[in-house]
Enzyme design. Structure first.
Site, PDB file in Angstrom:
ATOM      1  N   TYR A  52      35.153  41.370  39.497  1.00 54.02           N
ATOM      2  CA  TYR A  52      36.228  42.364  39.523  1.00 54.02           C
ATOM      3  C   TYR A  52      35.738  43.741  39.064  1.00 54.02           C
ATOM      4  CZ  TYR A  52      39.312  38.197  39.683  1.00 54.02           C
ATOM      5  OH  TYR A  52      39.918  36.998  39.997  1.00 54.02           O
ATOM      6  N   GLY A 210      52.061  36.826  45.609  1.00 54.82           N
ATOM      7  CA  GLY A 210      51.562  37.085  46.958  1.00 54.82           C
ATOM      8  C   GLY A 210      50.797  38.387  47.091  1.00 54.82           C
TER       9      GLY A 210
END
Length: 314
Positions: A52, A210
């Site tokens: 990340y 999501g």
């Protein structure tokens, strides 16, 4: 009174806080403030990963929070992940050492194999020539050594299908404590959840909303009318209902946000619950995987199709 579901117990006996702050796609410069706000709101679980690119910034904030007495290290649950370029058993301890250095920690509470995919050391991107044959058992042995050393208090996997998890369980001396996968009302993972439960492996859900903040994933999870209807009846937001659904299904959830008001909202999932009759409606929601892993699929890769990568769980 609703059952709060603040923790789940892992097969190591450790407790994993049920709501963690996700840091994937959290830009440097924003992620530090998000972690600081989350901990002050009450989050005790931060989900990180070397790939990340923001563990250094998270480390600076954690140190500040620890030094300032806001929270103690032992009250926090910190997860990180082994990236695909470090699957060679000799690279595994080096990868964790780098993460520990960046996060300014002596140990992580959970260390996961990020994907069941090996990439060439030092490579960036997903060119077909960088994808190597996998040897998960060898990588797992090195993970077990990290568990033995105490530098990783628990070890696990991410993005593993039921079959890949079953294969690993056959050879593992230390069984994985967690399988972290995409999971939300529009990708419920029922087969995998049942399998994990039967083997005592905790399912943790990333992108539980999501991934609404990403530009490259088309996500209508929170716009689902069933979710919206339940949210309206309960006086909650669709995001809160999606997260509470996850907790009631037995999985920890890792919502990512860099907005303080949403970080706060996402934590308001404990003193209420979704009644059984509403919960049963979730089975009517159409299913579709968002994070498909197409980058790892190629005719020269160990995975020639998405079918092979996910062993039919697509």
């Amino acid at each position: 009174m609703a059952e709060e579901i603040r923790f789940f117990e892992l097969n190591t006996g450790a407790k994993i806080p049920s709501v963690g702050l996700g840091t994937w796609q959290a830009d440097p410069g924003l992620v530090g403030n998000a972690v600081d706000a989350a901990v002050k709101i009450g989050y005790r679980h931060i989900d990180c990963a070397q790939i990340y690119g923001n563990e250094k910034e998270i480390g600076l904030v954690l140190k500040k929070l620890f030094d300032g007495g806001v929270v103690k290290r032992e009250e926090m649950f910190i997860t990180s992940k082994l990236w695909c370029t470090y699957h060679d058993p000799q690279e595994v301890p080096e990868a964790l050492n780098r993460t520990l250095q960046d996060l300014q920690l002596d140990y992580v509470d959970l260390y996961l194999i990020h994907w069941p995919v090996s990439l060439k050391k030092g490579s960036t991107g997903f060119k077909p020539e960088n994808i190597l044959p996998t040897d998960i058992p060898s990588t797992w042995k090195a993970m077990e050594s990290l568990f033995d050393s105490g530098k990783a208090r628990a070890i696990g996997v991410s993005n593993f299908s039921s079959k890949k998890l079953a294969d690993l369980l056959v050879v593992a001396r230390v069984p994985p404590a967690v399988n972290q996968v995409e999971c939300h009302p529009s990708w419920q993972q029922n087969v995998l959840r049942d399998f994990c439960k039967s083997k005592g492996v905790h399912l943790s859900g990333y992108s539980p909303l999501g991934s609404p903040g990403t530009t490259w994933l088309t996500s209508d999870v929170l716009k689902n009318p069933i979710l919206g209807g339940v949210a309206e009846k309960l006086g909650k937001t669709p995001a809160q209902v999606a997260l509470r659904w996850g907790l009631q299904m037995g999985q920890s959830v890792l919502p990512k946000s860099t907005h303080e008001d949403r970080i706060k909202q996402n934590f308001d999932v404990f003193n209420w619950s979704i009644p059984e009759d509403m919960l049963s409606k979730f089975s009517e929601i159409g299913q579709g995987r968002l994070v498909r892993g197409m980058s790892f699929v190629h005719e020269t890769s160990p995975y020639k199709s998405l079918e092979e990568l996910w062993d039919g769980e697509i």
